[in-house]
Design an enzyme around this catalytic site. Structure first.
Site, PDB file in Angstrom:
ATOM      1  NE  ARG A   1      -6.881  11.954   5.403  1.00  0.00           N
ATOM      2  CZ  ARG A   1      -7.302  11.360   6.524  1.00  0.00           C
ATOM      3  NH1 ARG A   1      -6.565  10.433   7.092  1.00  0.00           N
ATOM      4  NH2 ARG A   1      -8.434  11.693   7.080  1.00  0.00           N
ATOM      5  CG  HIS A   2      -3.280   9.223   1.191  1.00  0.00           C
ATOM      6  ND1 HIS A   2      -4.178   8.523   0.434  1.00  0.00           N
ATOM      7  CD2 HIS A   2      -3.463   8.810   2.476  1.00  0.00           C
ATOM      8  CE1 HIS A   2      -4.878   7.718   1.216  1.00  0.00           C
ATOM      9  NE2 HIS A   2      -4.480   7.874   2.475  1.00  0.00           N
TER      10      HIS A   2
ATOM     11  CG  HIS B   1      -8.137   4.456   0.976  1.00  0.00           C
ATOM     12  ND1 HIS B   1      -8.310   4.398   2.342  1.00  0.00           N
ATOM     13  CD2 HIS B   1      -9.341   4.806   0.475  1.00  0.00           C
ATOM     14  CE1 HIS B   1      -9.562   4.700   2.647  1.00  0.00           C
ATOM     15  NE2 HIS B   1     -10.205   4.966   1.528  1.00  0.00           N
TER      16      HIS B   1
ATOM     17  NE  ARG C   1      -9.020   9.616   3.779  1.00  0.00           N
ATOM     18  CZ  ARG C   1      -9.607   9.100   4.869  1.00  0.00           C
ATOM     19  NH1 ARG C   1      -9.279   7.902   5.306  1.00  0.00           N
ATOM     20  NH2 ARG C   1     -10.484   9.811   5.534  1.00  0.00           N
TER      21      ARG C   1
ATOM     22  CG  ASN D   1      -1.797   1.186   1.340  1.00  0.00           C
ATOM     23  OD1 ASN D   1      -1.373   2.308   1.082  1.00  0.00           O
ATOM     24  ND2 ASN D   1      -3.035   0.984   1.731  1.00  0.00           N
TER      25      ASN D   1
ATOM     26  CD  GLU E   1      -7.230   0.277   1.611  1.00  0.00           C
ATOM     27  OE1 GLU E   1      -7.487   1.330   2.211  1.00  0.00           O
ATOM     28  OE2 GLU E   1      -6.238  -0.407   1.879  1.00  0.00           O
TER      29      GLU E   1
ATOM     30  CG  HIS F   1       2.568   3.761   8.748  1.00  0.00           C
ATOM     31  ND1 HIS F   1       3.381   3.485   9.816  1.00  0.00           N
ATOM     32  CD2 HIS F   1       2.571   5.103   8.616  1.00  0.00           C
ATOM     33  CE1 HIS F   1       3.842   4.614  10.317  1.00  0.00           C
ATOM     34  NE2 HIS F   1       3.354   5.613   9.609  1.00  0.00           N
TER      35      HIS F   1
ATOM     36  CD  GLU G   1      -7.174  -5.832   3.560  1.00  0.00           C
ATOM     37  OE1 GLU G   1      -7.424  -5.510   2.381  1.00  0.00           O
ATOM     38  OE2 GLU G   1      -6.414  -5.187   4.303  1.00  0.00           O
TER      39      GLU G   1
ATOM     40  NE  ARG H   1       7.427  21.524   2.674  1.00  0.00           N
ATOM     41  CZ  ARG H   1       8.722  21.826   2.775  1.00  0.00           C
ATOM     42  NH1 ARG H   1       9.426  22.038   1.695  1.00  0.00           N
ATOM     43  NH2 ARG H   1       9.294  21.894   3.946  1.00  0.00           N
TER      44      ARG H   1
ATOM     45  CB  THR I   1      -5.188   4.827   9.248  1.00  0.00           C
ATOM     46  OG1 THR I   1      -5.205   3.762   8.290  1.00  0.00           O
ATOM     47  CG2 THR I   1      -5.263   4.226  10.640  1.00  0.00           C
ATOM     48  CB  THR I   2      -9.218   2.192   7.204  1.00  0.00           C
ATOM     49  OG1 THR I   2      -8.726   2.700   5.975  1.00  0.00           O
ATOM     50  CG2 THR I   2     -10.606   1.629   7.007  1.00  0.00           C
TER      51      THR I   2
ATOM     52  CG  HIS J   1      -5.489  -1.423   9.385  1.00  0.00           C
ATOM     53  ND1 HIS J   1      -5.066  -0.816  10.532  1.00  0.00           N
ATOM     54  CD2 HIS J   1      -6.011  -0.451   8.611  1.00  0.00           C
ATOM     55  CE1 HIS J   1      -5.339   0.475  10.468  1.00  0.00           C
ATOM     56  NE2 HIS J   1      -5.906   0.729   9.307  1.00  0.00           N
ATOM     57  N   GLY J   2      -2.043  -2.408  10.074  1.00  0.00           N
ATOM     58  CA  GLY J   2      -1.175  -2.387  11.251  1.00  0.00           C
ATOM     59  C   GLY J   2      -0.100  -3.459  11.253  1.00  0.00           C
TER      60      GLY J   2
ATOM     61  CG  HIS K   1       1.167   6.512   4.539  1.00  0.00           C
ATOM     62  ND1 HIS K   1       0.243   7.516   4.743  1.00  0.00           N
ATOM     63  CD2 HIS K   1       0.675   5.423   5.186  1.00  0.00           C
ATOM     64  CE1 HIS K   1      -0.743   7.057   5.484  1.00  0.00           C
ATOM     65  NE2 HIS K   1      -0.509   5.790   5.760  1.00  0.00           N
TER      66      HIS K   1
HETATM   67  N1  PXP Z   1      -5.843  -2.749   4.462  1.00  0.00           N
HETATM   68  C1  PXP Z   1      -6.782  -1.783   4.524  1.00  0.00           C
HETATM   69  C2  PXP Z   1      -8.186  -2.150   4.174  1.00  0.00           C
HETATM   70  C3  PXP Z   1      -6.461  -0.462   4.899  1.00  0.00           C
HETATM   71  O1  PXP Z   1      -7.415   0.482   4.962  1.00  0.00           O
HETATM   72  C4  PXP Z   1      -5.109  -0.144   5.148  1.00  0.00           C
HETATM   73  C5  PXP Z   1      -4.723   1.266   5.462  1.00  0.00           C
HETATM   74  O2  PXP Z   1      -4.914   2.060   4.340  1.00  0.00           O
HETATM   75  C6  PXP Z   1      -4.161  -1.173   5.049  1.00  0.00           C
HETATM   76  C7  PXP Z   1      -4.553  -2.476   4.729  1.00  0.00           C
HETATM   77  C8  PXP Z   1      -2.719  -0.938   5.310  1.00  0.00           C
HETATM   78  O3  PXP Z   1      -2.554  -0.636   6.646  1.00  0.00           O
HETATM   79  P1  PXP Z   1      -1.118  -0.215   7.185  1.00  0.00           P
HETATM   80  O4  PXP Z   1      -0.796   1.094   6.513  1.00  0.00           O
HETATM   81  O5  PXP Z   1      -1.314  -0.102   8.647  1.00  0.00           O
HETATM   82  O6  PXP Z   1      -0.161  -1.293   6.777  1.00  0.00           O
END
Ligand code: PXP
Length: 242
Positions: free
Chosen positions: A49-50, A43, A45, A7, A70, A214, A151, A18, A100-101, A191-192, A10
Site C-alpha cells: 500500500r505504500h 515496511h 507490506r 520510518n 519492517e 507518522h 522493539e 496518485r 497501521t501495525t 509506534h505512535g 508515509h
Molecule cells: N515500529 C513499528 C514496528 C511499526 O510497525 C511502525 C509503523 O509502521 C512504527 C514503528 C512507526 O510508527 P509511527 O508511524 O506511529 O511512528
C-alpha cells in the site's frame, strides 16, 4: 544515548495517493540522513500500500546509514529480505484491513516460524528485531528464538489518556527493558511516538533505537523532512541519558 530511525512509509503513501513517482522515498531517506538520522525504516507490506519492491531495492543501494526493513513473516516477503539483504529486519504482525501495525508479533504462537526466519536472516548477516508488547513470555520467546533485538511497542503508551495510565505504561516498558536486557537482547522502541510524547520514553535508560514515522512525516509536510528529522533528534538527545 538513543538514536533515531525515520520510518518513511508515509512519504510513499502520498506518492501512492496518485500512483505517480513523487514524492520519492529515496530522496526523503537522503534528507533524513543529512539531518543525522541513525537509519531509515520501511515496511514492505504484502498489499504494497505504500513502500514497493523498487523502493526497498533502491534504498538498500542508496542508504548509507542503516536500512531497517519492517516485515511480516509471510514467505514471499521473507524471500525478498533474503535477496535484498538489508542491515536489519523488524518482524511485525500484519493484517489486511489495519490502518497501521496493530499489536505486537505473537512470538509464542509463531515460535517455530520465528526460529526458522531468524536462522535464515542470520545466514545472510541480517540483524533481527521482533516488534512485541512488553510481556515476559513474548520477550522470552524472542530471546529463545535467537532474535538480536526487540522493539517494544509504544502504542499503548501513546494512547494512554491519563497521567496515571502514562506512568503505568512507562513502568511496563521499563520492566520489559529490564527483562529483555537480562536475556541479552538489544532494546528498541516505536509506534505512535510524537514530538509531544517522546520525552518520557526518551528518558528510559537502555533503549537504543527509536523507530518513528507518522509524526515526522506529518511535521515534514510543514517544515520539510530534513528539519522534521533534526527536530526529533534534538528532542531524543535532550531527554535520553548519555
Ligand atoms: N515500529 C513499528 C514496528 C511499526 O510497525 C511502525 C509503523 O509502521 C512504527 C514503528 C512507526 O510508527 P509511527 O508511524 O506511529 O511512528
Amino acid at each position: 544515548m538513543a538514536v533515531l530511525n525515520v520510518n518513511i512509509d508515509h512519504v510513499a503513501t502520498v506518492r501512492q495517493a496518485r500512483r505517480t513517482d513523487e514524492p520519492d522515498p529515496v530522496w526523503a531517506a537522503a534528507e533524513c540522513e543529512l539531518a543525522g538520522a541513525n537509519g531509515i525504516t520501511v515496511h514492505l507490506r504484502q498489499d504494497r500500500r505504500h513502500i514497493n519492491d523498487r523502493d526497498v531495492w533502491t534504498l538498500n543501494e542508496t542508504v548509507a546509514s542503516k536500512l531497517n526493513l519492517e516485515m511480516s513473516m509471510a514467505e514471499p516477503i521473507v524471500k525478498i529480505a533474503e535477496q535484498v539483504g538489508p542491515d536489519q529486519v523488524t518482524l511485525v504482525p500484519e493484517n489486511r484491513e489495519e490502518l497501521t501495525t496493530e499489536g505486537g508479533l505473537d512470538c509464542v504462537k509463531y515460535k517455530t516460524r520465528l526460529l526458522e526466519v531468524v536462522k535464515r536472516m542470520h545466514k545472510k548477516g541480517i540483524l533481527v528485531s521482533a516488534f512485541i508488547t512488553p510481556e515476559q513470555e513474548q520477550i522470552a520467546a524472542s530471546a529463545e528464538t535467537g532474535c538480536d533485538a526487540i522493539e517494544l511497542h509504544t502504542g499503548a503508551y501513546a494512547n494512554a489518556g491519563t497521567d496515571r495510565a502514562v506512568k503505568r505504561k512507562i513502568a511496563e516498558l521499563e520492566a520489559g527493558r529490564d527483562f529483555a536486557m537480562e536475556k541479552g537482547l538489544i532494546v528498541h522502541a516505536g509506534h505512535g511516538l510524537t514530538y509531544r510524547n517522546i520525552a518520557p520514553v526518551a528518558r528510559i535508560e537502555g533503549l537504543c533505537e527509536f523507530n518513528i514515522g507518522h509524526s515526522i512525516v506529518s511535521r515534514a509536510v510543514l517544515v520539510g523532512i530534513r528539519e522534521a528529522t533534526r527536530l526529533m533528534i534534538e528532542l531524543i538527545d535532550k531527554y535520553s541519558s548519555r
